[in-house]
Motif scaffolding. Structure first.
Motif, PDB file in Angstrom:
ATOM      1  N   THR A  76       0.869  -1.172   0.000  1.00 42.24           N
ATOM      2  CA  THR A  76       0.000   0.000   0.000  1.00 42.24           C
ATOM      3  C   THR A  76       0.904   1.219   0.000  1.00 42.24           C
ATOM      4  O   THR A  76       1.884   1.280   0.761  1.00 42.24           O
ATOM      5  N   ALA A 131      -4.660   1.416  -8.351  1.00 42.87           N
ATOM      6  CA  ALA A 131      -3.545   0.517  -8.062  1.00 42.87           C
ATOM      7  C   ALA A 131      -2.639   0.429  -9.277  1.00 42.87           C
ATOM      8  O   ALA A 131      -3.054   0.670 -10.414  1.00 42.87           O
ATOM      9  N   SER A 163      -1.294  -0.599  -4.057  1.00 40.68           N
ATOM     10  CA  SER A 163      -2.602   0.018  -3.868  1.00 40.68           C
ATOM     11  C   SER A 163      -2.447   1.440  -3.344  1.00 40.68           C
ATOM     12  O   SER A 163      -1.535   1.729  -2.552  1.00 40.68           O
TER      13      SER A 163
END
Length: 300
Positions: A76, A131, A163
Motif C-alpha cells: 500500500t 492501483a 494500492s
C-alpha cells in the motif's frame, strides 16, 4: 494516516531464511531471489522505502513464517502521485541494479518491465482505490536474455501490486535481514502491523460477496496467524482497524457476517487449490472455526 514507529518493530524480514526454504525448486528459488532484490531496492531508495508499505501473503511468509508461498509482492502506498507510474520506474530501475550488486547477485539482472494502471488511465487519477500492477523482469543468461530484458520482454517476471488511497492505521518500520545484514546501518522497510494484517484479511473475507470472488487464502492465513500469534493480537486494535477498512469499502461489519452462508461457500470453493502453495492442506472447517471464534471474540 499512520506514522511508522520511530524504532524498528517487533518482527524482522528475514529474507535469508525465507529463500532457504525454497528447497530444490529452481523457479521458486529464483523468484524469491528477485523478491529479495526488489525489497532491498525499495529499502535502498528512500523515496520508495518511505512510501511503500509491505502487506499480504509475502509479509506473512517472510515476517511470520507462513508456509503459504506467494510469488508476488503486495504494497500500500502512503501517498498518491499522478505521475506514479513514471516515478516508480525512474526510481526502481537504478535501485534494482544497486541492490543486485549489494546482494552479490552478479549474474541476476532485474528491471521494471510493465506498469499497468487499474482502472484504465483516464479514470486512474480520480479512482477511489487506484492501483499499479507492476512486473519485474529478470534474466541470468547471456546476451540474448539481456537484450530481452532491455526490451522489457523477459519471460521470467515477479509481480508487484501497489494500492493507493487505502486506510493505514498501524504500520511498523522493521529490519530487513539477509545477505547484507552485516552492513553498518541495517536497512528497514515499512510493513503492516500484525493487527492491521488481521483486520485487512477479515475485511477482504467480508468483502468477497460484493466483489464476486472467493477468498480461501484469507481463511487459511487468518487461521495460521491466530493459532501462532493470538497472544500478540490486540482485539480492540483489530476491530478498530476492521471497521475503518470495511467502512472505506461500504461495509458495516457485525458479528453475524462471519456465519453468512454465501461467504463460506465462496471461501470453501477453491480450497483444494491451496495445495500448490502449502503442500499439506488443513481441513477448511477447522480453519474456519479458528477464524470464526476469533472474530466473535472481538469487543463488539
Amino acid at each position: 494516516m499512520s506514522d511508522p514507529s520511530s524504532s524498528p518493530g517487533s518482527v524482522t524480514l528475514d529474507l535469508g531464511r525465507w529463500i532457504g526454504l525454497a528447497g530444490s525448486d529452481k523457479v521458486d528459488r529464483r523468484r524469491r531471489q528477485v523478491a529479495e532484490i526488489t525489497l532491498h531496492a525499495i529499502a535502498l531508495e528512500s523515496r520508495l522505502g518511505k512510501n511503500l508499505v509491505l502487506k499480504g501473503g509475502s509479509l506473512l511468509a517472510i515476517a511470520y513464517g507462513s508456509p503459504r508461498f506467494t510469488s508476488d509482492l503486495d504494497f500500500t502506498a502512503r501517498q498518491f502521485s499522478i505521475d506514479a507510474p513514471e516515478l516508480l520506474r525512474s526510481l526502481l530501475d537504478p535501485a534494482l541494479v544497486r541492490a543486485s550488486a549489494a546482494l552479490g547477485y552478479a549474474d541476476l539482472r532485474c528491471r521494471v518491465q510493465t506498469v499497468k494502471l487499474k482502472p484504465r488511465p483516464e479514470m486512474f487519477a480520480e479512482a477511489y482505490a487506484p492501483a499499479l500492477k507492476v512486473t519485474i523482469g529478470s534474466v541470468s543468461g547471456g546476451s540474448n536474455e539481456r537484450r530481452s530484458l532491455e526490451a522489457r520482454m523477459a519471460s521470467d517476471v515477479l509481480e508487484l501490486d501497489i494500492s493507493y488511497r487505502e486506510p493505514l492505521l498501524s504500520i511498523e518500520e522493521v529490519p530487513l535481514l539477509g545477505r547484507v545484514e552485516a552492513a553498518t546501518t541495517p536497512h528497514t522497510l515499512l510493513v503492516y502491523s500484525l493487527a492491521e494484517v488481521v483486520a485487512e484479511k477479515l475485511r477482504a473475507y467480508l468483502q468477497q460477496t460484493g466483489r464476486d470472488r472467493g477468498r480461501r487464502q484469507d481463511v487459511y492465513d487468518l487461521a495460521y496467524l491466530i493459532k501462532e500469534y493470538e497472544a500478540d493480537l490486540d482485539r480492540g486494535a483489530v476491530l478498530a482497524a476492521l471497521r475503518t477498512k470495511a467502512h472505506a469499502r461500504g461495509i458495516e461489519p457485525d458479528p453475524t457476517m462471519i456465519d453468512d452462508p454465501d461467504r463460506i461457500v465462496r471461501a470453501r470453493r477453491d480450497w483444494h487449490t491451496l495445495k500448490a502453495e502449502v503442500g499439506h492442506i488443513p481441513e477448511f472447517e477447522t480453519c474456519l472455526a479458528v477464524m470464526r471464534a476469533f472474530y466473535l471474540s472481538l469487543p463488539w
